[in-house]
Design a protein around this motif. Sequence first.
Motif, PDB file in Angstrom:
ATOM      1  N   THR A  13       0.841  -1.187   0.000  1.00 45.05           N
ATOM      2  CA  THR A  13       0.000   0.000   0.000  1.00 45.05           C
ATOM      3  C   THR A  13       0.879   1.241   0.000  1.00 45.05           C
ATOM      4  O   THR A  13       2.035   1.204   0.443  1.00 45.05           O
ATOM      5  CB  THR A  13      -0.932   0.023   1.224  1.00 45.05           C
ATOM      6  OG1 THR A  13      -0.133  -0.067   2.420  1.00 45.05           O
ATOM      7  CG2 THR A  13      -1.895  -1.152   1.189  1.00 45.05           C
ATOM      8  N   ARG A  46      -1.076   1.846   6.657  1.00 46.98           N
ATOM      9  CA  ARG A  46      -2.458   2.084   7.068  1.00 46.98           C
ATOM     10  C   ARG A  46      -2.643   1.714   8.538  1.00 46.98           C
ATOM     11  O   ARG A  46      -2.562   0.544   8.910  1.00 46.98           O
ATOM     12  CB  ARG A  46      -3.405   1.296   6.173  1.00 46.98           C
ATOM     13  CG  ARG A  46      -3.313   1.709   4.705  1.00 46.98           C
ATOM     14  CD  ARG A  46      -4.225   0.880   3.826  1.00 46.98           C
ATOM     15  NE  ARG A  46      -4.128   1.282   2.424  1.00 46.98           N
ATOM     16  CZ  ARG A  46      -4.803   0.707   1.432  1.00 46.98           C
ATOM     17  NH1 ARG A  46      -5.639  -0.294   1.701  1.00 46.98           N
ATOM     18  NH2 ARG A  46      -4.652   1.129   0.190  1.00 46.98           N
ATOM     19  N   ASN A  68      -8.409   2.379   9.821  1.00 45.00           N
ATOM     20  CA  ASN A  68      -9.291   2.076   8.699  1.00 45.00           C
ATOM     21  C   ASN A  68     -10.754   2.244   9.127  1.00 45.00           C
ATOM     22  O   ASN A  68     -11.126   1.880  10.247  1.00 45.00           O
ATOM     23  CB  ASN A  68      -9.063   0.652   8.203  1.00 45.00           C
ATOM     24  CG  ASN A  68      -7.632   0.432   7.736  1.00 45.00           C
ATOM     25  OD1 ASN A  68      -7.054   1.280   7.068  1.00 45.00           O
ATOM     26  ND2 ASN A  68      -7.050  -0.703   8.088  1.00 45.00           N
ATOM     27  N   HIS A 111      -7.619   3.249   5.247  1.00 48.46           N
ATOM     28  CA  HIS A 111      -8.503   2.945   4.128  1.00 48.46           C
ATOM     29  C   HIS A 111      -9.931   3.293   4.527  1.00 48.46           C
ATOM     30  O   HIS A 111     -10.377   2.961   5.628  1.00 48.46           O
ATOM     31  CB  HIS A 111      -8.415   1.458   3.769  1.00 48.46           C
ATOM     32  CG  HIS A 111      -9.253   1.079   2.592  1.00 48.46           C
ATOM     33  ND1 HIS A 111     -10.569   0.698   2.702  1.00 48.46           N
ATOM     34  CD2 HIS A 111      -8.960   1.035   1.256  1.00 48.46           C
ATOM     35  CE1 HIS A 111     -11.049   0.427   1.499  1.00 48.46           C
ATOM     36  NE2 HIS A 111     -10.109   0.626   0.605  1.00 48.46           N
ATOM     37  N   GLY A 113      -8.091   4.343  -0.437  1.00 50.13           N
ATOM     38  CA  GLY A 113      -7.024   3.958   0.472  1.00 50.13           C
ATOM     39  C   GLY A 113      -5.967   5.034   0.571  1.00 50.13           C
ATOM     40  O   GLY A 113      -5.863   5.928  -0.274  1.00 50.13           O
ATOM     41  N   ASP A 114      -5.189   4.962   1.639  1.00 56.67           N
ATOM     42  CA  ASP A 114      -4.009   5.806   1.822  1.00 56.67           C
ATOM     43  C   ASP A 114      -4.364   7.281   1.930  1.00 56.67           C
ATOM     44  O   ASP A 114      -3.680   8.152   1.381  1.00 56.67           O
ATOM     45  CB  ASP A 114      -3.009   5.569   0.684  1.00 56.67           C
ATOM     46  CG  ASP A 114      -2.706   4.089   0.509  1.00 56.67           C
ATOM     47  OD1 ASP A 114      -2.261   3.466   1.484  1.00 56.67           O
ATOM     48  OD2 ASP A 114      -2.958   3.546  -0.588  1.00 56.67           O
TER      49      ASP A 114
END
Length: 736
Positions: A73, A77, A80, A264, A301-302
Amino acid sequence: MERSRIVKWVGGVAVVALLAVQATLWAQGALVAAVPQPYTDTGIPFAPANAAAVTTPSAPDAWGGPRTGTEETLSDRVANYRIEATLDPVRHTIDARQQLTWRNRSARDIKSVYVHLYLNAHKNENSTFYTEERNGGEAFRSGLDVGDAKFGYTQLRHVRQDGKAVPWQFVQPDGGPATDETVVRFDLPDSVAPGASTTLDIAFFDQLPRLTVRMGYFDTFHFLAQWFPKIAVLELPGERGAKEVRWNAHEYHAESEYYADFGHYDVKLTVPKGYTVGATGQLQGQPVEKNGLVTHHYMQGDVHDFAWTADSRTAPPLRATWKGPQPGAQPVEVTVLFPPEYRSNAAPVLQATLDSLAYFGRTLGPYPYRTVTAVIPPFNGREAGGMEYPTFFTANSVEDPAPDTLGRIDLDLVTIHEFGHGYFYGILASNEFEEPMLDEGLNEFWNLRMLRERKQRLHFTTSLWRRLGFAPSFDPFHFERIGSGLDDPADPLGESAYGRLEGIGPVYTRSALMLHDLEAQLGRDVMEKAMREYYRRWQFRHPSIADLRETLADVSGQRALVESTFARQVYAVQPVDDRIADFTSSEVLPQPGYRTVGGKQVNVTQEQAEEQAEAERERWEKAHPDAAEGRGPFPYRTAVLLRRKGAAVPQTLVVTFADGSRESVQWQGSERWKRFEWVKPVQAVSAQLDPERRHLLDANKLDDGRTLKADDSASQRWTFDFGTIVQTLLALLATI
């Protein structure tokens, strides 16, 4: 965040007011209590309430070390989120359920976690936000007063860990009023072991305020930012100056913004049919309709935040696809959402966004996401404008977006600025509570560089005035000096967002000027190389000011210059104010007194010396009837006296002589004054300090230049321009 620029026309004269959120805040008494101790079972302290510019560089492995691009990724992360939320646009409420999965990066068992409930800043006038705003005497942005409609809140309905109820308690990590409810502590039934993760099931309810501070509603327009419970950041030793594990969990202050872990986001947004939705990230498939409601599913995400908008009045969106010049670069889908009344603004916002993707990608690094969404708020929704969130930002709106007008510059600059936050706030993810310079300051600097590259100057006119022939303009960096308080700055650039006497405004302006001046000394190519390296090292991490300083010093090879600049302007506050205090260029004439004439000492009187000088001058003029002004039988002594009232900066002085020749000297010392002298056969005509305008932090650039004779060309030009305006207006009035 946008600093509003408003132009008022009074009697045909443009009065430019640069409005930044100004508040004296804690310096005038908003800090009301000692910082409370954290929950005793945790033994983990908070980051200090007065934390500001970090002086010690982060450890090489901070935040997992630089991202190499080989990881699964883009970011590490940590937090989330899965959220399902339903908007009621009539009651202006949100019902939501959230699963927050958080990973413990530390080597400690974590028994309690801290969560931000930012919306509670608007619960009542006793929050930290409104207490500071009230004590500071300044309202947010326009100061729009909507009465009791400005209040809103987040209510926690339940919090569970593996089915077990989680008790919570509101805390005030910065010592704000005990009535503040923007930070809540969850005491976990099961502690989280080092390296382990836990999931919290949270049901919450939002009552939205009338749109006054960044979020809320106006009519059918709903803008949702900082609307969900968001976990604070657990910092480890060696990260942003931390010497031990600590929670970075500041209250929501009137001048501050945000700081959060990457993660995420999987978010389902349900709204009534007929509402257009825009949000952080990518839409997953087609929206699903059921019982008159439509669910929009977004994932990204991210990123470290999620914002969205919904409105039944939105016009058909404007869309385009951008693809970078690099082989294999992923396309970016750009969307502009706008109300019908600002249709004319949509295309300029789209173009400025596309141009920003190109500029930031080339000068800093590739844009890592697949979407960008820009939202133009409706009329009376301006308080939502000029704000930034990952892959999603709000632009401004103007009445006249015609090219080369003040409206167009304002529209372009705000668009570029908010997109740029996607890099400095979004991807680099600095702490905006403690070090706003790394976000607002760096971003403003890079925005102005982009405007300069686009050859956009700030025109203080409408299209009507331009047609009438009145179009004064300014270089973007020179305009930035307006309202920057350069003569007597009160706060270091590295001060926190909420611990400033002068408010947040100078973080934008003075930071941009400081970096401009540093770039002028390092060189444009060196600065870009250093900033590309800063982006490479610190993307998807959380750099500090010390990390920026070290990168600039490493890449430039001019550590002494970089460190001295940061010492004077970032960690301390020293004005810059060099000036030409005196400038003379006069003949070196025969002087009275004894001289040796024919082997004898002859006493020449003052009168005799003057007579000799005049006779010599007459002989010379007869021999040189066509001599240019500034030449004569005697040499000229030229002297320039420089004075310094502020910090020492390397200066260049250029003296121009009547024959077109120049003398250039450097003043590198730290003296409070310096005199330079020349004896030449020609008279000087002008002296100019800082001829390349390297030092825009200088409090007064008008005293950097002197001419031997009075030069009224500037005042004549403005007088003629003003006269032209008056004559044009009179002629216009005579025809109606």
